[in-house]
Design an enzyme around this catalytic site. Structure first.
Site, mmCIF file in Angstrom:
data_model
loop_
_atom_site.group_PDB
_atom_site.id
_atom_site.type_symbol
_atom_site.label_atom_id
_atom_site.label_comp_id
_atom_site.label_asym_id
_atom_site.label_seq_id
_atom_site.Cartn_x
_atom_site.Cartn_y
_atom_site.Cartn_z
ATOM 1 N N ASP A 273 42.917 46.729 40.284
ATOM 2 C CA ASP A 273 41.493 47.021 40.475
ATOM 3 C C ASP A 273 40.677 46.456 39.314
ATOM 4 O OD1 ASP A 273 39.022 48.006 41.116
ATOM 5 O OD2 ASP A 273 39.517 50.124 40.715
ATOM 6 N N LYS A 280 34.797 45.700 36.017
ATOM 7 C CA LYS A 280 35.067 46.721 34.996
ATOM 8 C C LYS A 280 34.984 46.103 33.607
ATOM 9 C CE LYS A 280 38.265 49.679 37.582
ATOM 10 N NZ LYS A 280 37.469 50.898 37.506
ATOM 11 N N GLU A 352 36.123 51.172 45.445
ATOM 12 C CA GLU A 352 36.842 50.504 46.537
ATOM 13 C C GLU A 352 37.911 51.383 47.169
ATOM 14 O OE1 GLU A 352 37.776 50.361 43.500
ATOM 15 O OE2 GLU A 352 39.926 50.701 43.722
ATOM 16 N N ARG A 354 37.913 54.470 48.133
ATOM 17 C CA ARG A 354 37.418 55.225 49.289
ATOM 18 C C ARG A 354 37.202 54.308 50.494
ATOM 19 N NH1 ARG A 354 32.319 57.171 45.802
ATOM 20 N NH2 ARG A 354 33.856 56.839 44.151
#
Ligand code: BES
Ligand code: MN
Ligand code: ZN
Length: 498
Positions: A273, A280, A352, A354
């Site tokens: 992720d 991020k 992402e 969810r």
């Protein structure tokens, strides 16, 4: 490691090591007392000299204790007798096993399983001793060119039970513990593997392998085209920026004797992720290889129940993909249509998890499930609220929530429930789509759960946010294998209520 159950006196064990407890302050456990008597007071003499006070986790290894048949006696501190509970029991076992694994004994007889633990029976003590022992010797070294060798690793542990009549139940408990531990090992290995190895396709292969190893597990791995045909627009929007093709893994294990509808476990399988276009920050981003630990816990739980040959009906669903930025990646403001038909405005591509769970929750409907539990490293806010101790639990059904909390308590893999009142739903409103994928920063874990609840209206559902519990940071950095113990314990308890 191999485990056996035995009942008998400690001084009569022909073993490389006999392990006995000492309470704080210098109080011998029954087994230490027996060794003391056989050795004409050698243990109490040592204790009088001040070398073992009984502080929790302290260890003292003695050689050639006269009057005993074992090569060694290991004394382990148990802490205050009246405070000896789950945590203390597990910590004493951990200290003993770590020491045994690092010193000369290939095998040992453990008497700590004879000590009374508040609220717990002998089967609990045996099951947990096995899980903790396996946890303590776990190593992840498959990516090192030269794995560090443990010179004389612990190979065999004999667990002592107070009575001969405890042997049969003790053996079953050890088998259960070992199956859970193997499930945790699998979950830990998958979590610890780097993102360049553990890709969505790799997860699919490992699931297929699991099905080959345990024929009771049926495995189906859907590719992008099939997901498109199913209308999984929310899931697929997350894979847009990635060169790695997505997978949607379906596992089925149907061995219940009551012909029940299955429970469905849904695991978040983001193999890395980055946040996508809502990138991020760089610090600690490597930890986002652990963003598939929910998926790993589903595979681990399947391994555990299959090894036990548990009579349960379970389906596992794992949406797996990478969340990457690129010219083709989803952008903030993009609107997608989920498999449920509901449209979602993606205001932050880093929310992402969810999005991929949403379509998996809709897919779950086809099983008319008894209950659905999703497991996800879903929000950083979870780490802020509950730290690394408890997983966050959310549910649309109080009975289901209770059952999961109890299973977590029994498995020492605890969860803590947070509210899901409708007041929290309001923040997801969107001017452009049915709703957005984020709300404000406040109550971030709860609003994430609220988002999921919109795809889980047709059945009893619970969500476990394991962002704080799936892995450890710092010196012991690595996946924990949680919540395999909770999930396995919950599934077993559903079939055979206590
Ligand atoms: N995988 C992360 C959650 C996470 C972050 C787990 C740090 C453990 C440690 C998730 O996909 C995420 O990025 N969530 C965002 C949601 C936000 C954009 C609403 C978060 O928590 O910051
Ligand atoms: Mn994210
Ligand atoms: Zn994530």
């Amino acid at each position: 490691m191999e485990f056996t159950i035995k009942s008998g006196s400690p001084e009569k064990q022909r073993s490389a090591c006999v392990v006995a407890g000492v309470f704080d302050n210098r109080k011998l456990s029954l087994s230490a007392e027996l060794i003391d008597r056989a050795s004409n007071g050698y243990i109490s003499e040592i204790i009088r000299r001040g070398d073992m006070e009984g502080k929790l986790g302290a260890t003292l290894l003695l050689h050639n204790v006269r009057g005993t048949l074992a090569d060694r006696v290991l004394l382990v501190g148990l802490g205050k007798e009246r405070d000896f509970r789950d945590r203390e029991f597990r910590s004493a076992i951990r200290s003993a096993v770590k020491l045994l694994n690092e010193t000369g004994s290939y095998e040992a007889v453990l008497y700590l399983t004879e000590e009374k633990v508040k609220r717990r029976e002998v089967v609990w003590r045996v099951e947990h001793a096995v899980v903790v022992a396996m946890e303590a010797v776990y190593r992840f070294e498959q990516m090192k060119s030269q794995p560090t060798e443990v010179r004389r690793p612990l190979r065999k542990l004999t667990l002592s039970v107070p009575q001969r009549s405890d042997l049969t139940a003790g053996e079953a408990a050890a088998a259960r513990g070992l199956a859970i531990a193997h499930g945790m090992d699998l979950a830990r290995d998958l979590g610890n593997l780097p993102g360049n190895v553990c890709t969505p396709a790799y997860l699919g292969e490992r699931a297929t392998q699991l099905g080959a190893e345990f024929p009771d597990i049926g495995v189906k791995v859907l590719e992008r085209k099939e997901c498109e045909e199913l209308g999984m627009g929310s899931f697929l929007s997350v894979t847009n920026g990635s060169e790695q093709p997505p997978r949607f893994i379906v596992l089925e294990y149907m061995k219940s004797v009551r012909k029940a509808k299955p429970c469905v476990l849904v695991g978040k399988g983001i193999t890395f992720d980055t946040g996508g276009i809502s990138l991020k920050p760089g610090l600690d981003m490597d930890q986002m290889k652990f963003d598939m630990c929910g998926a790993a816990s589903v595979l681990g739980t399947f391994r555990a129940i299959a090894e036990m040959k548990a009579q349960v009906n379970v389906v596992g669903l794992i949406p797996a993909c990478e969340n990457m930025p690129s010219g083709r990646a989803t952008k903030p403001g993009d609107i997608v249509t989920s498999m449920s038909g509901q449209t979602i405005e993606i205001l932050n591509t880093d929310a992402e998890g969810r999005l991929i769970l949403a379509d998996a929750l809709t897919y779950a409907e086809r099983y008319e499930p008894e209950a659905v539990v999703d497991i996800a490293t879903l929000t950083g806010a979870m780490v802020i609220s509950l730290g690394h101790v408890a997983s966050g639990l959310f549910s649309n059904n109080e009975t289901l929530a209770r059952a999961l909390l109890t299973a977590g308590d029994d498995a020492y893999d605890r969860a803590w429930q947070l509210p899901m009142w409708d007041d929290y739903q309001e923040g997801l409103a969107s001017n452009f789509a049915d709703f957005a994928n984020i709300s404000g920063r406040a109550g971030g874990s709860i609003t994430a759960a609220c988002f999921l609840s919109r795809f889980a209206k047709k059945y009893e559902w619970a969500h476990l946010d394991i962002a704080g519990t799936a892995w450890k940071e710092g010196k012991e950095k690595g996946a924990t294998g949680r919540p395999v113990p909770l999930l396995t314990t919950w599934l077993l308890a559903r079939e055979a209520p206590a």
